[in-house]
Design an enzyme around this catalytic site. Structure first.
Site, short mmCIF file in Angstrom:
data_model
loop_
_atom_site.label_atom_id
_atom_site.label_comp_id
_atom_site.label_asym_id
_atom_site.label_seq_id
_atom_site.Cartn_x
_atom_site.Cartn_y
_atom_site.Cartn_z
N VAL A 62 0.84 -1.20 0.00
CA VAL A 62 0.00 0.00 0.00
C VAL A 62 0.87 1.25 0.00
O VAL A 62 0.60 2.21 -0.73
CB VAL A 62 -0.99 0.00 1.20
CG1 VAL A 62 -1.78 1.30 1.26
CG2 VAL A 62 -1.94 -1.19 1.10
N CYS A 63 1.95 1.25 0.77
CA CYS A 63 2.84 2.41 0.81
C CYS A 63 3.52 2.62 -0.54
O CYS A 63 3.69 3.76 -0.99
CB CYS A 63 3.88 2.24 1.91
SG CYS A 63 3.19 2.14 3.57
N ASP A 64 3.91 1.53 -1.17
CA ASP A 64 4.51 1.60 -2.50
C ASP A 64 3.54 2.23 -3.49
O ASP A 64 3.89 3.16 -4.23
CB ASP A 64 4.90 0.18 -2.94
CG ASP A 64 5.56 0.14 -4.30
OD1 ASP A 64 4.85 0.34 -5.31
OD2 ASP A 64 6.77 -0.11 -4.37
#
Length: 171
Positions: A62-64
């Protein structure tokens, strides 16, 4: 100051350290590090609209995706907008992420040293020493105009609302 009942991590409640930052508040300054260990502050971007994309760790899916989405949006927003991605990742990991992920349109920054950003913006997760997923938009005069702390850390923020808030401030 500690706040509970705001965020969960995989369904488990966590504690946020720092104040609640709301639209209309003066944006607190902070000092984070870039990939070359150079200090970066919010004041360096005075006069610009600033999107603060906050993520726990760039090494998660999700952060990517969040970093890539804001990197892509940054290219279209123009020079009057600065996009800063802030996490607790080490500067060396940030360098690797930017190089392998072709991140070129925003600054990717580390709060690992002092948690200056996390504590001043109220997104430091006490139990994990990670940052809660959040997006803030600051106008050119240093006032917070948009604030979203994602209730479940593993979920995405509302990208469209954040981008719309930034675009509405570009003169």
């Amino acid at each position: 100051m500690e706040r509970t009942g705001i965020v969960t991590m995989k369904g488990n409640p966590v504690t946020l350290v720092g104040p609640e930052i709301k639209p209309g508040d003066a944006a607190p300054d902070f000092t984070v590090l870039d990939g070359k260990l150079r200090p970066v502050t919010l004041k360096e971007h005075a006069g610009k609209v600033v999107i603060l994309s906050v993520a726990p760790s760039l090494d998660t899916p999700v952060c990517d995706l969040q970093a890539h989405r804001f990197n892509d949006e940054a290219a279209a927003l123009g020079s009057g907008v600065a996009v800063l991605n802030i996490s607790m990742d080490l500067p060396f990991a940030i360098n690797r992420f930017c190089l392998t992920g072709n991140i070129e349109n925003m600054q990717v920054l580390s709060d690992h040293r002092d948690a200056s950003f996390g504590t001043s913006w109220g997104v430091l997760i006490k139990e994990l020493r990670l940052l809660a997923r959040a997006v803030f938009v600051v106008d050119g005069s240093g006032t917070v105009r948009y604030a979203e702390i994602v209730p479940e850390v593993t979920n995405h923020p509302d990208y469209d609302k954040a981008i719309q808030a930034a675009r509405s401030l570009v003169v």
